[in-house]
Design a protein around this motif. Structure first.
Motif, PDB file in Angstrom:
ATOM      1  N   PRO A 209      -0.613  23.574  39.717  1.00  0.00           N
ATOM      2  CA  PRO A 209      -0.541  24.012  38.049  1.00  0.00           C
ATOM      3  C   PRO A 209       0.074  25.356  38.126  1.00  0.00           C
ATOM      4  O   PRO A 209      -0.157  26.169  38.970  1.00  0.00           O
ATOM      5  CB  PRO A 209      -1.771  23.891  37.689  1.00  0.00           C
ATOM      6  N   ARG A 210       0.499  25.912  36.666  1.00  0.00           N
ATOM      7  CA  ARG A 210       0.984  27.229  36.244  1.00  0.00           C
ATOM      8  C   ARG A 210      -0.250  27.788  35.863  1.00  0.00           C
ATOM      9  O   ARG A 210      -0.972  27.257  35.105  1.00  0.00           O
ATOM     10  CB  ARG A 210       2.416  27.288  35.507  1.00  0.00           C
ATOM     11  N   LEU A 211      -0.732  28.958  36.487  1.00  0.00           N
ATOM     12  CA  LEU A 211      -1.926  29.601  36.049  1.00  0.00           C
ATOM     13  C   LEU A 211      -1.525  31.051  35.418  1.00  0.00           C
ATOM     14  O   LEU A 211      -0.488  31.751  35.885  1.00  0.00           O
ATOM     15  CB  LEU A 211      -2.979  29.875  36.917  1.00  0.00           C
ATOM     16  N   GLN A 212      -2.320  31.482  34.594  1.00  0.00           N
ATOM     17  CA  GLN A 212      -2.392  32.963  33.912  1.00  0.00           C
ATOM     18  C   GLN A 212      -3.551  33.746  34.026  1.00  0.00           C
ATOM     19  O   GLN A 212      -4.482  33.108  34.092  1.00  0.00           O
ATOM     20  CB  GLN A 212      -1.796  32.934  32.535  1.00  0.00           C
ATOM     21  N   PHE A 213      -3.260  34.997  34.380  1.00  0.00           N
ATOM     22  CA  PHE A 213      -4.758  35.894  34.545  1.00  0.00           C
ATOM     23  C   PHE A 213      -4.696  37.206  33.485  1.00  0.00           C
ATOM     24  O   PHE A 213      -3.525  37.576  33.347  1.00  0.00           O
ATOM     25  CB  PHE A 213      -5.005  35.995  36.054  1.00  0.00           C
ATOM     26  N   VAL A 214      -5.800  37.816  33.408  1.00  0.00           N
ATOM     27  CA  VAL A 214      -5.708  39.044  32.651  1.00  0.00           C
ATOM     28  C   VAL A 214      -6.767  39.948  33.609  1.00  0.00           C
ATOM     29  O   VAL A 214      -7.902  39.365  33.836  1.00  0.00           O
ATOM     30  CB  VAL A 214      -6.027  38.938  31.073  1.00  0.00           C
ATOM     31  N   HIS A 215      -6.290  41.131  33.780  1.00  0.00           N
ATOM     32  CA  HIS A 215      -7.262  42.004  34.532  1.00  0.00           C
ATOM     33  C   HIS A 215      -8.247  42.488  33.706  1.00  0.00           C
ATOM     34  O   HIS A 215      -8.109  42.630  32.515  1.00  0.00           O
ATOM     35  CB  HIS A 215      -6.425  43.412  35.076  1.00  0.00           C
ATOM     36  N   ARG A 310       0.623  46.085  25.682  1.00  0.00           N
ATOM     37  CA  ARG A 310       1.187  45.480  26.905  1.00  0.00           C
ATOM     38  C   ARG A 310       0.211  45.570  27.864  1.00  0.00           C
ATOM     39  O   ARG A 310       0.060  46.669  28.458  1.00  0.00           O
ATOM     40  CB  ARG A 310       2.562  45.818  27.028  1.00  0.00           C
ATOM     41  N   PRO A 311      -0.228  44.389  28.523  1.00  0.00           N
ATOM     42  CA  PRO A 311      -1.071  44.487  29.726  1.00  0.00           C
ATOM     43  C   PRO A 311      -0.554  45.533  30.604  1.00  0.00           C
ATOM     44  O   PRO A 311       0.649  45.180  31.153  1.00  0.00           O
ATOM     45  CB  PRO A 311      -1.486  43.261  30.141  1.00  0.00           C
ATOM     46  N   VAL A 312      -1.412  46.259  31.465  1.00  0.00           N
ATOM     47  CA  VAL A 312      -0.740  47.172  32.592  1.00  0.00           C
ATOM     48  C   VAL A 312      -0.515  46.205  33.582  1.00  0.00           C
ATOM     49  O   VAL A 312       0.374  46.495  34.564  1.00  0.00           O
ATOM     50  CB  VAL A 312      -1.865  48.095  32.793  1.00  0.00           C
ATOM     51  N   PHE A 313      -1.420  45.265  33.973  1.00  0.00           N
ATOM     52  CA  PHE A 313      -1.375  44.326  35.014  1.00  0.00           C
ATOM     53  C   PHE A 313      -0.647  43.106  34.594  1.00  0.00           C
ATOM     54  O   PHE A 313      -1.172  42.515  33.686  1.00  0.00           O
ATOM     55  CB  PHE A 313      -2.926  43.998  35.435  1.00  0.00           C
ATOM     56  N   SER A 314       0.482  42.737  35.338  1.00  0.00           N
ATOM     57  CA  SER A 314       1.161  41.237  35.208  1.00  0.00           C
ATOM     58  C   SER A 314       0.051  40.299  35.685  1.00  0.00           C
ATOM     59  O   SER A 314      -0.985  40.561  36.593  1.00  0.00           O
ATOM     60  CB  SER A 314       2.332  41.238  35.995  1.00  0.00           C
ATOM     61  N   THR A 315       0.234  39.175  35.619  1.00  0.00           N
ATOM     62  CA  THR A 315      -0.668  38.053  36.364  1.00  0.00           C
ATOM     63  C   THR A 315      -0.721  38.018  37.770  1.00  0.00           C
ATOM     64  O   THR A 315      -1.739  38.029  38.175  1.00  0.00           O
ATOM     65  CB  THR A 315      -0.140  36.615  35.803  1.00  0.00           C
ATOM     66  N   PRO A 316       0.475  38.280  38.496  1.00  0.00           N
ATOM     67  CA  PRO A 316       0.469  38.515  40.029  1.00  0.00           C
ATOM     68  C   PRO A 316      -0.397  39.777  40.256  1.00  0.00           C
ATOM     69  O   PRO A 316      -1.079  39.737  41.510  1.00  0.00           O
ATOM     70  CB  PRO A 316       2.029  38.455  40.268  1.00  0.00           C
ATOM     71  N   GLU A 317      -0.045  40.752  39.618  1.00  0.00           N
ATOM     72  CA  GLU A 317      -0.817  41.931  39.831  1.00  0.00           C
ATOM     73  C   GLU A 317      -2.254  42.093  39.801  1.00  0.00           C
ATOM     74  O   GLU A 317      -3.060  42.407  40.484  1.00  0.00           O
ATOM     75  CB  GLU A 317      -0.052  43.159  39.185  1.00  0.00           C
ATOM     76  N   ALA A 318      -2.825  41.427  38.558  1.00  0.00           N
ATOM     77  CA  ALA A 318      -4.133  41.120  38.497  1.00  0.00           C
ATOM     78  C   ALA A 318      -4.528  40.369  39.427  1.00  0.00           C
ATOM     79  O   ALA A 318      -5.600  40.674  40.137  1.00  0.00           O
ATOM     80  CB  ALA A 318      -4.470  40.375  36.998  1.00  0.00           C
ATOM     81  N   ALA A 320      -3.694  39.898  42.645  1.00  0.00           N
ATOM     82  CA  ALA A 320      -3.476  40.680  43.781  1.00  0.00           C
ATOM     83  C   ALA A 320      -4.800  41.553  43.749  1.00  0.00           C
ATOM     84  O   ALA A 320      -5.280  41.854  44.951  1.00  0.00           O
ATOM     85  CB  ALA A 320      -2.250  41.386  44.115  1.00  0.00           C
ATOM     86  N   ASP A 321      -5.148  42.126  42.828  1.00  0.00           N
ATOM     87  CA  ASP A 321      -6.372  43.140  42.781  1.00  0.00           C
ATOM     88  C   ASP A 321      -7.525  42.421  43.157  1.00  0.00           C
ATOM     89  O   ASP A 321      -8.481  42.692  43.736  1.00  0.00           O
ATOM     90  CB  ASP A 321      -6.306  44.000  41.636  1.00  0.00           C
ATOM     91  N   PHE A 322      -7.726  41.322  42.416  1.00  0.00           N
ATOM     92  CA  PHE A 322      -8.839  40.370  42.697  1.00  0.00           C
ATOM     93  C   PHE A 322      -8.928  39.955  44.105  1.00  0.00           C
ATOM     94  O   PHE A 322     -10.068  39.886  44.857  1.00  0.00           O
ATOM     95  CB  PHE A 322      -8.592  39.034  41.615  1.00  0.00           C
ATOM     96  N   VAL A 360       1.649  41.140  46.088  1.00  0.00           N
ATOM     97  CA  VAL A 360       2.506  41.886  45.020  1.00  0.00           C
ATOM     98  C   VAL A 360       2.069  43.299  44.965  1.00  0.00           C
ATOM     99  O   VAL A 360       1.080  43.593  44.797  1.00  0.00           O
ATOM    100  CB  VAL A 360       2.262  41.042  43.933  1.00  0.00           C
ATOM    101  N   PRO A 361       2.980  44.112  45.320  1.00  0.00           N
ATOM    102  CA  PRO A 361       2.551  45.577  45.355  1.00  0.00           C
ATOM    103  C   PRO A 361       2.161  46.181  43.953  1.00  0.00           C
ATOM    104  O   PRO A 361       2.917  45.491  42.768  1.00  0.00           O
ATOM    105  CB  PRO A 361       4.020  46.234  45.948  1.00  0.00           C
ATOM    106  N   ASN A 362       1.513  46.942  43.822  1.00  0.00           N
ATOM    107  CA  ASN A 362       1.048  47.459  42.494  1.00  0.00           C
ATOM    108  C   ASN A 362       2.235  48.444  42.182  1.00  0.00           C
ATOM    109  O   ASN A 362       2.480  49.295  42.514  1.00  0.00           O
ATOM    110  CB  ASN A 362      -0.271  48.289  42.722  1.00  0.00           C
ATOM    111  N   ARG A 363       2.393  47.944  40.709  1.00  0.00           N
ATOM    112  CA  ARG A 363       3.410  48.946  40.252  1.00  0.00           C
ATOM    113  C   ARG A 363       2.503  50.196  39.753  1.00  0.00           C
ATOM    114  O   ARG A 363       1.511  50.085  39.278  1.00  0.00           O
ATOM    115  CB  ARG A 363       4.317  48.277  38.925  1.00  0.00           C
TER     116      ARG A 363
END
Length: 369
Positions: A209-215, A310-318, A320-322, A360-363
Motif C-alpha cells: 500500500p501507499r502511505l503518507q505521514f506528517v512529522h 507547506r509542511p517542512v518535512f515530506s513524507t519520506p523525510e518525516a 526517515a526521521d522516525f 532520504v537525506p534531510n533537505r
C-alpha cells in the motif's frame, strides 16, 4: 486582554508539545491544559517569554469542563484528545465514550460560553477509510465509498459530524478541522509506530500500500497556525488534509527501518493482529490493517493554497526521521536493499528495476514564520 487557549489531551505527547509551543505565541495570555490524567514531565521549557500555564485534571465526559471554560474566560479551544487509544484503559467502548461523548460535552460547554471565538479539532485522514474501490487521492470534498465501520476512524467521523452541527449553531465561532495523516517523529506514540517497532513486519500477501505521514513538528506548527488569527491572504477555517508531500510504499518503509517483512494471507495477518492486541505487543486495529492492505493518499492543495502552510518535512523525510530514532533493525537498510535487488534480478529476466534510495537525506529546513 490577550488570548486564553484551552487545550485538551495534554497528557499525550502531541498535546504537551502544542501547549508548550502555543505559550510562546505573541498575544497569548494563558494556556489551560485539560486531561483525564496529569501530564508527565514537561516536554520542553519555553525559552524566553511565555504565557502562564495551568492544568485541570478532569474527564471531558463530565460537565466540569464548562466551569473551566467560564472560570478562565477561554476564547480559543484546541481539542486534541480524540485518540485511537485511551489513557489507562484499552477497553474499546471506554475509548469510544471518551472520544465521542467527551467531544459532545466539550461542544456543549463551548456553545454556552459566549466568549469562545475559535475552535480547532484534531481529526484523521482515517475518516476516508481504506478500501479497494477508493479513489487514488482523497480531497476534502470527496465522500468515501466505503466509510469506516468502527474503531477510531468511525469515532473521528462522528466527532466531525458533531463539530459541523456546532458550527451551524454558533456561526460566530471560527471552526477548523485538521485531518492528519499518520503522525511520525522521534517521539511518535501512535498505534502505527508500534507496528513499525516490531522486529519483523507482517504484511498482506500481494499488497504493497501507499502511505503518507506528517512529522510531529509540522503537526504542532499547523495546530498553532490554526489557533492564531489567519495570516493576510489565507483562511484557516474549514477542513484541511495535513500530510507531507509524496508517498511511501510499505515495502519502502520496511527497507528504511531495516525490518524484514513476512507476507501472509489476510486471515493470518488478522489473526496475528488480534494476538498482538491481546498480548499488548502492538495495537494493530482492523482499520489499521485495512490501511496496511489498501493504503490511503490525500490531496493537500487546500493546506498549501488556502491555509497557507507547506509542511517542512515530506513524507519520506518525516519517516526517515522516525526511522533514525527507532535505531537499526535486524538487517542494515543497505544490505536489505541489496538482497531485495538480488531477489528481483532472479525473478525478472530483464534484471531489477532501479531501487529507490534507502535513506532520504534531510533537505534544509525552511525558516518558520
Amino acid at each position: 486582554m490577550g488570548v486564553v487557549v484551552l487545550v485538551t489531551g495534554v497528557a499525550r505527547h502531541l498535546g504537551a508539545r502544542f501547549a508548550a509551543e502555543v505559550r510562546r505565541r505573541p498575544g497569548v495570555d494563558l494556556v489551560v491544559g485539560v486531561d483525564v490524567q496529569p501530564p508527565g514531565p514537561p516536554v520542553e521549557e519555553p525559552d524566553g517569554p511565555a504565557a502562564p500555564y495551568t492544568f485541570h485534571q478532569l474527564d471531558l465526559r463530565r460537565p466540569a469542563v464548562s466551569r473551566v471554560i467560564a472560570g478562565h474566560r477561554v476564547d480559543t479551544v484546541v481539542h486534541l484528545s480524540v485518540s485511537a487509544t485511551g489513557l489507562g484503559s484499552t477497553n474499546r467502548s471506554a475509548v469510544k465514550e471518551a472520544n465521542v461523548i467527551g467531544t459532545m460535552q466539550l461542544l456543549g460547554a463551548c456553545q454556552k460560553a459566549s466568549g469562545v471565538r475559535r475552535l480547532v479539532v484534531k481529526s484523521t485522514t482515517g475518516v476516508y477509510g481504506s478500501a479497494p474501490r477508493d479513489p487514488a487521492v482523497f480531497s476534502e470534498r470527496i465522500q468515501p465509498k466505503d466509510p469506516p465501520g468502527g474503531g477510531f476512524a468511525k469515532d473521528a467521523a462522528e466527532v466531525e459530524g458533531y463539530v459541523r452541527g456546532f458550527a451551524r449553531r454558533r456561526p460566530d465561532v471560527a471552526v477548523t478541522v485538521l485531518r492528519f495523516a499518520n503522525i511520525v517523529g522521534p517521539h511518535a506514540d501512535t498505534p502505527l509506530s508500534e507496528y513499525f517497532a516490531l522486529p519483523v513486519l507482517p504484511t498482506v500477501l500481494g499488497y504493497d500500500p501507499r502511505l503518507q505521514f506528517v512529522h510531529e513538528d509540522d503537526a504542532v506548527e499547523v495546530l498553532c497556525r490554526a489557533a492564531d488569527e489567519p495570516v493576510p491572504g489565507t483562511v484557516n477555517t474549514g477542513t484541511f488534509n495535513v500530510a507531507g508531500e509524496g508517498v511511501l510504499l510499505l515495502s519502502q518503509c520496511a527497507r528504511r527501518l531495516g525490518r524484514p517483512t513476512l507476507p501472509l494471507l489476510l486471515p493470518a495477518v488478522s489473526w496475528m493482529a488480534a494476538l498482538g492486541r491481546r498480548t499488548r505487543l502492538a495495537d494493530v486495529s482492523s482499520e489499521q490493517l485495512r490501511l496496511l492492505t489498501h493504503g490511503r493518499v490525500v490531496d493537500t492543495t487546500r493546506l498549501r493554497e488556502t491555509f497557507g502552510y507547506r509542511p517542512v518535512f515530506s513524507t519520506p523525510e518525516a519517516f526517515a526521521d522516525f526511522a533514525a530514532a527507532e535505531g537499526p533493525g535486524l538487517l542494515p537498510p543497505g544490505r536489505l536493499a541489496a538482497a531485495t535487488d538480488r531477489l528481483a534480478a532472479l525473478i525478472s529476466p530483464e534484471g531489477p528495476a532501479p531501487a529507490a534510495p534507502n535513506v532520504v537525506p534531510n533537505r534544509p529546513r525552511r525558516p518558520r514564520s
